[in-house]
Write a protein that holds these residues in place. Structure first.
Motif, PDB file in Angstrom:
ATOM      1  N   ALA A  94       0.814  -1.216   0.000  1.00  0.00           N
ATOM      2  CA  ALA A  94       0.000   0.000   0.000  1.00  0.00           C
ATOM      3  C   ALA A  94       0.846   1.263   0.000  1.00  0.00           C
ATOM      4  N   ARG A  95       2.181   1.094  -0.055  1.00  0.00           N
ATOM      5  CA  ARG A  95       3.114   2.228  -0.041  1.00  0.00           C
ATOM      6  C   ARG A  95       2.920   3.104   1.190  1.00  0.00           C
ATOM      7  N   ARG A  96       2.780   2.454   2.326  1.00  0.00           N
ATOM      8  CA  ARG A  96       2.644   3.171   3.587  1.00  0.00           C
ATOM      9  C   ARG A  96       3.713   2.702   4.551  1.00  0.00           C
ATOM     10  N   GLU A  97       4.270   3.649   5.322  1.00  0.00           N
ATOM     11  CA  GLU A  97       5.233   3.284   6.351  1.00  0.00           C
ATOM     12  C   GLU A  97       4.512   2.683   7.547  1.00  0.00           C
ATOM     13  N   LEU A  98       5.158   1.711   8.168  1.00  0.00           N
ATOM     14  CA  LEU A  98       4.603   1.149   9.386  1.00  0.00           C
ATOM     15  C   LEU A  98       4.527   2.224  10.459  1.00  0.00           C
ATOM     16  N   PRO A  99       3.517   2.172  11.334  1.00  0.00           N
ATOM     17  CA  PRO A  99       3.473   3.123  12.445  1.00  0.00           C
ATOM     18  C   PRO A  99       4.760   3.098  13.233  1.00  0.00           C
ATOM     19  N   LEU A 100       5.194   4.261  13.704  1.00  0.00           N
ATOM     20  CA  LEU A 100       6.476   4.362  14.397  1.00  0.00           C
ATOM     21  C   LEU A 100       6.505   3.561  15.685  1.00  0.00           C
ATOM     22  N   GLU A 101       5.376   3.468  16.350  1.00  0.00           N
ATOM     23  CA  GLU A 101       5.376   2.822  17.654  1.00  0.00           C
ATOM     24  C   GLU A 101       4.397   1.666  17.682  1.00  0.00           C
ATOM     25  N   LEU A 102       4.894   0.484  17.986  1.00  0.00           N
ATOM     26  CA  LEU A 102       4.053  -0.673  18.212  1.00  0.00           C
ATOM     27  C   LEU A 102       3.830  -0.827  19.708  1.00  0.00           C
ATOM     28  N   THR A 130      13.773  -2.908  23.121  1.00  0.00           N
ATOM     29  CA  THR A 130      13.780  -1.599  22.465  1.00  0.00           C
ATOM     30  C   THR A 130      13.983  -0.448  23.439  1.00  0.00           C
ATOM     31  N   ARG A 131      13.764  -0.703  24.734  1.00  0.00           N
ATOM     32  CA  ARG A 131      14.009   0.313  25.754  1.00  0.00           C
ATOM     33  C   ARG A 131      15.435   0.230  26.298  1.00  0.00           C
ATOM     34  N   TYR A 191      13.812   7.706  22.118  1.00  0.00           N
ATOM     35  CA  TYR A 191      12.800   8.590  22.718  1.00  0.00           C
ATOM     36  C   TYR A 191      11.988   9.271  21.619  1.00  0.00           C
ATOM     37  N   ALA A 192      12.685   9.709  20.554  1.00  0.00           N
ATOM     38  CA  ALA A 192      11.996  10.385  19.453  1.00  0.00           C
ATOM     39  C   ALA A 192      11.028   9.444  18.747  1.00  0.00           C
ATOM     40  N   ARG A 193      11.422   8.163  18.614  1.00  0.00           N
ATOM     41  CA  ARG A 193      10.544   7.197  17.946  1.00  0.00           C
ATOM     42  C   ARG A 193       9.332   6.834  18.790  1.00  0.00           C
ATOM     43  N   CYS A 194       9.483   6.924  20.112  1.00  0.00           N
ATOM     44  CA  CYS A 194       8.419   6.460  21.025  1.00  0.00           C
ATOM     45  C   CYS A 194       7.962   7.581  21.953  1.00  0.00           C
ATOM     46  N   ALA A 195       7.828   8.771  21.410  1.00  0.00           N
ATOM     47  CA  ALA A 195       7.546   9.950  22.245  1.00  0.00           C
ATOM     48  C   ALA A 195       6.233   9.832  23.013  1.00  0.00           C
ATOM     49  N   ASP A 196       5.306   9.033  22.515  1.00  0.00           N
ATOM     50  CA  ASP A 196       4.009   8.904  23.185  1.00  0.00           C
ATOM     51  C   ASP A 196       4.020   7.894  24.325  1.00  0.00           C
ATOM     52  N   ASP A 197       5.115   7.173  24.476  1.00  0.00           N
ATOM     53  CA  ASP A 197       5.224   6.176  25.538  1.00  0.00           C
ATOM     54  C   ASP A 197       5.759   6.868  26.796  1.00  0.00           C
ATOM     55  N   PRO A 198       4.969   6.940  27.875  1.00  0.00           N
ATOM     56  CA  PRO A 198       5.411   7.662  29.081  1.00  0.00           C
ATOM     57  C   PRO A 198       6.650   7.073  29.728  1.00  0.00           C
ATOM     58  N   TRP A 199       6.974   5.812  29.451  1.00  0.00           N
ATOM     59  CA  TRP A 199       8.175   5.211  30.040  1.00  0.00           C
ATOM     60  C   TRP A 199       9.414   6.016  29.680  1.00  0.00           C
ATOM     61  N   TRP A 200       9.491   6.475  28.434  1.00  0.00           N
ATOM     62  CA  TRP A 200      10.684   7.185  27.986  1.00  0.00           C
ATOM     63  C   TRP A 200      10.862   8.513  28.716  1.00  0.00           C
ATOM     64  N   SER A 201       9.784   9.245  28.895  1.00  0.00           N
ATOM     65  CA  SER A 201       9.895  10.528  29.596  1.00  0.00           C
ATOM     66  C   SER A 201      10.245  10.312  31.063  1.00  0.00           C
ATOM     67  N   ILE A 223      22.253  12.134  17.282  1.00  0.00           N
ATOM     68  CA  ILE A 223      21.397  10.978  17.026  1.00  0.00           C
ATOM     69  C   ILE A 223      22.265   9.928  16.336  1.00  0.00           C
ATOM     70  N   ARG A 224      22.548   8.848  17.039  1.00  0.00           N
ATOM     71  CA  ARG A 224      23.405   7.801  16.482  1.00  0.00           C
ATOM     72  C   ARG A 224      22.791   6.439  16.753  1.00  0.00           C
ATOM     73  N   ASP A 225      22.799   5.603  15.705  1.00  0.00           N
ATOM     74  CA  ASP A 225      22.338   4.234  15.881  1.00  0.00           C
ATOM     75  C   ASP A 225      23.494   3.234  15.769  1.00  0.00           C
ATOM     76  N   ALA A 226      24.592   3.649  15.152  1.00  0.00           N
ATOM     77  CA  ALA A 226      25.711   2.729  14.952  1.00  0.00           C
ATOM     78  C   ALA A 226      26.490   2.515  16.245  1.00  0.00           C
ATOM     79  N   ILE A 227      27.174   1.372  16.324  1.00  0.00           N
ATOM     80  CA  ILE A 227      28.005   1.064  17.476  1.00  0.00           C
ATOM     81  C   ILE A 227      29.365   0.588  16.987  1.00  0.00           C
ATOM     82  N   ASP A 228      30.382   0.784  17.802  1.00  0.00           N
ATOM     83  CA  ASP A 228      31.723   0.320  17.436  1.00  0.00           C
ATOM     84  C   ASP A 228      31.788  -1.192  17.471  1.00  0.00           C
ATOM     85  N   SER A 229      32.605  -1.762  16.589  1.00  0.00           N
ATOM     86  CA  SER A 229      32.742  -3.213  16.534  1.00  0.00           C
ATOM     87  C   SER A 229      33.849  -3.722  17.454  1.00  0.00           C
TER      88      SER A 229
END
Length: 282
Positions: A94-102, A130-131, A191-201, A223-229
């Motif tokens: 359907a050319r739609r992105e999945l919702p950011l937060e499951l 994910t937390r 936190y940015a991906r799950c801003a509606d989840d009160p756990w993060w705040s 904002i970094r997702d990569a990690i050193d090997s």
């Protein structure tokens, strides 16, 4: 010879029809009405359950060029009882992105996945959700980081451990600041991906109160997702321990990340064996 192009609308229509035919009325709470001429649900039943018009849904199954909202796709996913892979495929067609937060998963680790960690011998390994909570580990990981089974849930959070554990800071040595900045950035991205989840705040507030370094690194807005090997850890009695880090998502549960510290062939394996044989924690 030209290659025929895939018509995503026709593919979406076929996918919906096939999934509709696989669902029995009683699976979705509809009364059994005897033998049917065609298997599965009727289009009208799908339209009712998905809260859309019958004509609109019929057009969709006919492959007409219709834009479908994420909300309707979500309802169709529920009606057809799609698993995570099927749901992703539906949104892709359907050319739609999945919702950011499951909805947050309970972070269940299967016995087979725990058995995999336990089989790694001298390679410290853990699983994070994910937390960034450490939800599973092996004995080699405890030999390096302490007995996690005696820690509270908050103490087993990797961000909390990074910024509040003196033992962890000692382990990282002069690499601690670089590591901590990276972890703060990963937390920022989560936190940015799950801003509606009160756990993060709530976690952000607790970390801000507990660590001035966290407050400082947060302000940089990295904002970094990569990690050193490559990882170097300090052991009080055995000196430096050198590892190569291998990290991947679990196919059983994409919410889980498996991290394995593979000891290098420079004496680190022997040092890990010594630590584990003594049954001591650093």
């Amino acid at each position: 010879m030209s290659t025929p192009q895939l018509d995503r609308f026709q593919e979406l229509a076929r996918f919906l029809r096939i999934r509709r035919e696989r669902i029995r009325p009683e699976q979705v709470g509809l009364p059994y009405s005897g033998r049917r001429r065609t298997p599965g649900l009727r289009r009208g039943e799908v339209a009712m359950l998905a809260e859309v018009g019958l004509d609109w849904y019929t057009y969709l199954e006919q492959g007409r060029h219709i834009n479908v909202s994420p909300e309707v796709l979500e309802r169709l996913s529920n009606v057809f009882m799609l698993d995570a892979s099927e749901r992703k495929h539906l949104f892709s067609l359907a050319r739609r992105e999945l919702p950011l937060e499951l909805p947050f998963d309970a972070s269940f680790v299967s016995p087979s996945l725990q058995g995999f960690l336990d089989s790694l011998d001298t390679s410290p390994a853990s699983i994070m959700d994910t937390r960034m909570n450490i939800v599973a580990w092996n004995s080699a990981y405890c030999a390096i980081n302490g007995d996690l089974s005696s820690m509270s849930e908050r103490e087993r959070n990797f961000v909390w451990m990074t910024f509040t554990s003196p033992q962890f800071r000692y382990l990282k040595g002069d690499q601690w600041e670089l590591h901590a900045r990276r972890i703060a950035a990963q937390f920022h991205a989560g936190y940015a991906r799950c801003a509606d989840d009160p756990w993060w705040s709530e976690q952000y507030e607790a970390l801000s109160k507990a660590s001035p370094e966290f407050r400082e690194f947060w302000k940089t807005h990295d904002i970094r997702d990569a990690i050193d090997s490559h990882k170097v850890l300090r052991c009080p009695n055995l000196g430096k321990l050198n590892f190569d880090l291998v990290s991947f998502q679990s196919l059983e549960n994409p919410n889980l990340t498996v991290s394995i510290h593979v000891p290098q062939q420079d004496g680190t394996i022997a040092k890990m064996e010594l630590l584990m044989n003594k049954g001591n924690f650093i």
